[in-house]
Every structure is written in structure tokens, then in C-alpha cells.
Motif scaffolding. Sequence first.
Motif, PDB file in Angstrom:
ATOM      1  N   LEU A  10      80.605  20.262  37.336  1.00 14.74           N
ATOM      2  CA  LEU A  10      80.315  19.393  36.213  1.00 14.74           C
ATOM      3  C   LEU A  10      80.692  20.100  34.912  1.00 14.74           C
ATOM      4  O   LEU A  10      80.165  21.169  34.597  1.00 14.74           O
ATOM      5  N   VAL A  11      81.614  19.499  34.175  1.00 11.69           N
ATOM      6  CA  VAL A  11      82.041  20.039  32.886  1.00 11.69           C
ATOM      7  C   VAL A  11      81.413  19.182  31.794  1.00 11.69           C
ATOM      8  O   VAL A  11      81.739  17.995  31.659  1.00 11.69           O
ATOM      9  N   VAL A  12      80.521  19.774  31.022  1.00 14.89           N
ATOM     10  CA  VAL A  12      79.821  19.047  29.971  1.00 14.89           C
ATOM     11  C   VAL A  12      80.582  19.247  28.654  1.00 14.89           C
ATOM     12  O   VAL A  12      80.510  20.306  28.042  1.00 14.89           O
ATOM     13  N   GLY A  13      81.327  18.239  28.256  1.00 14.58           N
ATOM     14  CA  GLY A  13      82.127  18.323  27.035  1.00 14.58           C
ATOM     15  C   GLY A  13      83.613  18.274  27.358  1.00 14.58           C
ATOM     16  O   GLY A  13      84.093  19.020  28.225  1.00 14.58           O
ATOM     17  N   GLY A  14      84.335  17.417  26.649  1.00 16.90           N
ATOM     18  CA  GLY A  14      85.768  17.273  26.896  1.00 16.90           C
ATOM     19  C   GLY A  14      86.611  17.741  25.731  1.00 16.90           C
ATOM     20  O   GLY A  14      87.704  17.208  25.509  1.00 16.90           O
ATOM     21  N   GLY A  15      86.117  18.736  24.996  1.00 15.63           N
ATOM     22  CA  GLY A  15      86.880  19.289  23.888  1.00 15.63           C
ATOM     23  C   GLY A  15      87.910  20.288  24.368  1.00 15.63           C
ATOM     24  O   GLY A  15      88.376  20.239  25.512  1.00 15.63           O
ATOM     25  N   TYR A  16      88.253  21.228  23.486  1.00 10.21           N
ATOM     26  CA  TYR A  16      89.309  22.187  23.809  1.00 10.21           C
ATOM     27  C   TYR A  16      88.982  22.973  25.079  1.00 10.21           C
ATOM     28  O   TYR A  16      89.792  23.049  26.004  1.00 10.21           O
ATOM     29  N   VAL A  17      87.782  23.548  25.148  1.00  6.03           N
ATOM     30  CA  VAL A  17      87.398  24.341  26.317  1.00  6.03           C
ATOM     31  C   VAL A  17      87.234  23.459  27.537  1.00  6.03           C
ATOM     32  O   VAL A  17      87.716  23.789  28.632  1.00  6.03           O
ATOM     33  N   THR A  35      84.976  18.436  43.608  1.00  2.00           N
ATOM     34  CA  THR A  35      85.161  17.332  42.671  1.00  2.00           C
ATOM     35  C   THR A  35      84.881  17.836  41.266  1.00  2.00           C
ATOM     36  O   THR A  35      83.853  18.468  41.023  1.00  2.00           O
ATOM     37  N   VAL A  36      85.797  17.590  40.354  1.00  2.00           N
ATOM     38  CA  VAL A  36      85.617  17.987  38.955  1.00  2.00           C
ATOM     39  C   VAL A  36      85.217  16.752  38.156  1.00  2.00           C
ATOM     40  O   VAL A  36      85.935  15.748  38.155  1.00  2.00           O
TER      41      VAL A  36
END
Length: 461
Positions: A10-17, A35-36
Motif C-alpha cells: 500500500l502506497v499512501v500518496g501519489g506524489g513524487y515519491v 499487488t501495488v
Amino acid sequence: MSTTERPRILVVGGGYVGLYAAKRIMKKMRYGEATVTVVDPRSYMTYQPFLPEVAAGSISPRHVVVPLRRVLPKAEVLTGRVTSIDQDRKVAVVTPLVGEAYELPFDYLVIALGAVSRTFPIPGLAEQGIGMKGVEEGIGLRNHVLEQLDKAESTTDEDVRRKALTFVFVGGGFAGAETIGEVEDMARDAAKYYSTIKREDMRFILVDAADKILPEVGPKLGTWGKEHLESRGIEIYLNTSMDSCVDGRVVLKNGLEVDSNTIVWTAGVKPNPVLARYGLPLGPRGHVDAQPTLQVTGTDYIWAAGDNAQVPDVAARKAGVENAWCPPNAQHALRQAKVLGDNVISGMRGFPQHEYSHSNKGAVAGLGLHKGVAMIVMGKTKIKLKGRLAWYMHRGYHGMAMPTWNRKIRVFADWTLGMFLKREVVSLGALETPREEFYEAAKPAPAPAAAAAPAQKAKAS
């Protein structure tokens, strides 16, 4: 959202990082290994270093944003906010744009929320201030400034005109200095098309609580940048701050008072406040406390990087700088994202983690068309540039750092066209209220007075 038996990252945030970490993970991941899932309230990533050029009209707003679903076609992209995290159960609560919140289980977690504007309880700031963290604000500032010129041209009231042509910028770091430089450049060009407005009628004011501007490029270049902006008629007040701006009445701590319709706030950033609800260890200023491996302190399944993380600057500490932390800039964010992605894959497979270490390569800043400062670090040598050459360095570096070749090409195309065509100075302020004209046309017309009179008599009887 799909259900899966595979581990979820789980990636929290879709900014640069968030964007680059997710890309790196999927590039390194074996087919079907995990699953990403990326969660962000916006469906796109904004390249923030280009916002001043968006405000000046040098780059189309659509070209500085990267659609997440297009760049991450094999990932789940959920438009919403992660409002809380239960680490014991490994469950995140996601609040979508519409509908009720729901729980989303995860196995590995990446915190990449970025930062928000750092504000203070200044009377009038919330009502009058304009930020510069999103593309919407860049577009809004451009339209707003051009609207002020329209107002000044159309009125005979000197007080209204003076207030419209006074522009106050608070914060002298990269964002503040670049934005005032670009906007002043645009306003100077736009004034050529107004018969009653000259550059001398406008007042640009830059305020900072520190004793210098552009600290990122060093004292000498910072001093040159200040002198350059002042040579263009921009007033710069250092060692001072804004006490209030109620109804556009700007009161500075040094005693200066001016009336302005335009108050741009670029006085730094702070970690996203929602981090306090995640149960993660935080540093003294609210950043997630991360190790050199970008793992969150005390965990082996959570990573953090970018503006919302407190990451030790290993390279600086090796050079003898104690308690050095990685600054919040695109240079570190890009490189941290790659190391983070590799470490997530290593963590999944039980391999050792690698430390993030990067020596500062310098800094570049644009102060308007053909104007800029740059400090390039090559080993122990620092090359300092100013003027047009530094401006080329600024555009070259950020142009290549722009995510995806699609957006790189579009940005360079905008710049190329700008060499041959005059800058657009049209205001599209109506974009912010697109239904207003239709509403006025479609709403029921009031009943004529003559027709209303019999009805009132009948009611009375």
C-alpha cells in the motif's frame, strides 16, 4: 478495487515519491508477486518545481501533472484518503471521494504523503492567502493577477486601483523567490497591452522572516538574487513577518501597511498533519522518523521518504556534519524513491536493506525569463552561475527531472514555442465558476410587478 490473495503493498500518496516508488516496485517485482495499491485524493502527480512557470504562463498546466493511472497501468489507483492505520491488524481506513469509508488490508506500507503549506494563525490569512502547492493554485494565481490588471484598467477609483496593483509574497525560499520573479515578469509583459497601466504603477513586495532569500543556493548567490529582484522594482523586506491581512490590509511587523488583493503564501512547508493519526513514530516537527534504509523506526514492513519523512543525511554525516537530515527537495525525493522501491522488494524476499546516501549536487532557481541562479557541486568544487546561463541550467535540470517522456516532450515543446510566440496574457478566471453564466441564463425570471399585484390582492382578501 479488486480483491487478491497476493501480498498488498500500500502506497499512501501519489506524489513524487509515491509515483516513483510504485514504478520501481513494479519494475523489480516478479509477475503476480504482489499487488501495488496507490491511494491519493488526486488522480495525478504534480511536479511542483514548475508551478511558478505555470503561474507565469510559460508552461501549460496540463503538462506539469502526470496521470497516475496512465503511468501505473498495472497498479490499483484509488482516489481517496487514508485517514487512519491499524498497525496491529495491518489495515488502513480509506475514505473515497464519494461514499463511505472502508478498510483496506495491506502487508507492506509506504508513507509518501508529502507536505502541506506551513501556516500560522495570522488574522485574514485563511480568507485572503493564495498557496503554491498545487497546479490549481498556480492556475488560480495567474488568472487572479491578470484579473487585477483588468480591474485596475476599468476603474477610476485610485484606492481600488492601488489595491489591485499591489502584490505581496510572503516567503523568500525557492517557491517565493521563483514565484514573484515569474509573476512580475508576466505582469510586466501584460502591462504592454493596457493603455493606463505601466510597470511603475504596480507594487511587488517580498517578505521573509530570515535575513536572506534563496538560502538553498548559498549566501553569495542569494545576495545576487536579492539585488537582481530589487533592480526590477521588487521591494524586499527581510527579518520581518506579516502580522495580519484582514480584508487585504497587510500589516508587517516592521510597521509597513499596504492594501492588496493578492497575498501569496510560500513561507515553507510542514508534514501532512494526518500522519499524527497513523500511530507512527514522529520527529519533533511532525515528520515520520525513518532510518537510513528508509524503514520507519521500529518497523520492518513500513517505509517512508520525501517531504513527510525525517531521513538521516548519511553523506553529510560522513563529511562531519552532525545531525544532518535530507532536505525536502525533488533531488532527494527522486533518489529516495528508487532506494525505497528496491528495499520494499528486498523486504518482501527477505534480503538485506540498503541505506540511502546521496551527496548534494547543488541547486537551481529561475527568477523569470532568462534570469536565474545555480550552484553546481562537483566533488569539492562549487560552481556558481547567475543570469541566463543559470536559467538554462534550471530549465535543463528540471526538464529532464520531469516524470515520463510524454511530459518531458510537452514541457520542452512549450518552451520552444515560447521562443517564437509571445506570452499569453489572457485571464480565464471564469474557469473557477464555469456554471455561473449558465445559471444566470437558466434561473426563473422574477414575475413582473403588474402580474404580481392581482395575486397579492387575492391573497389579502
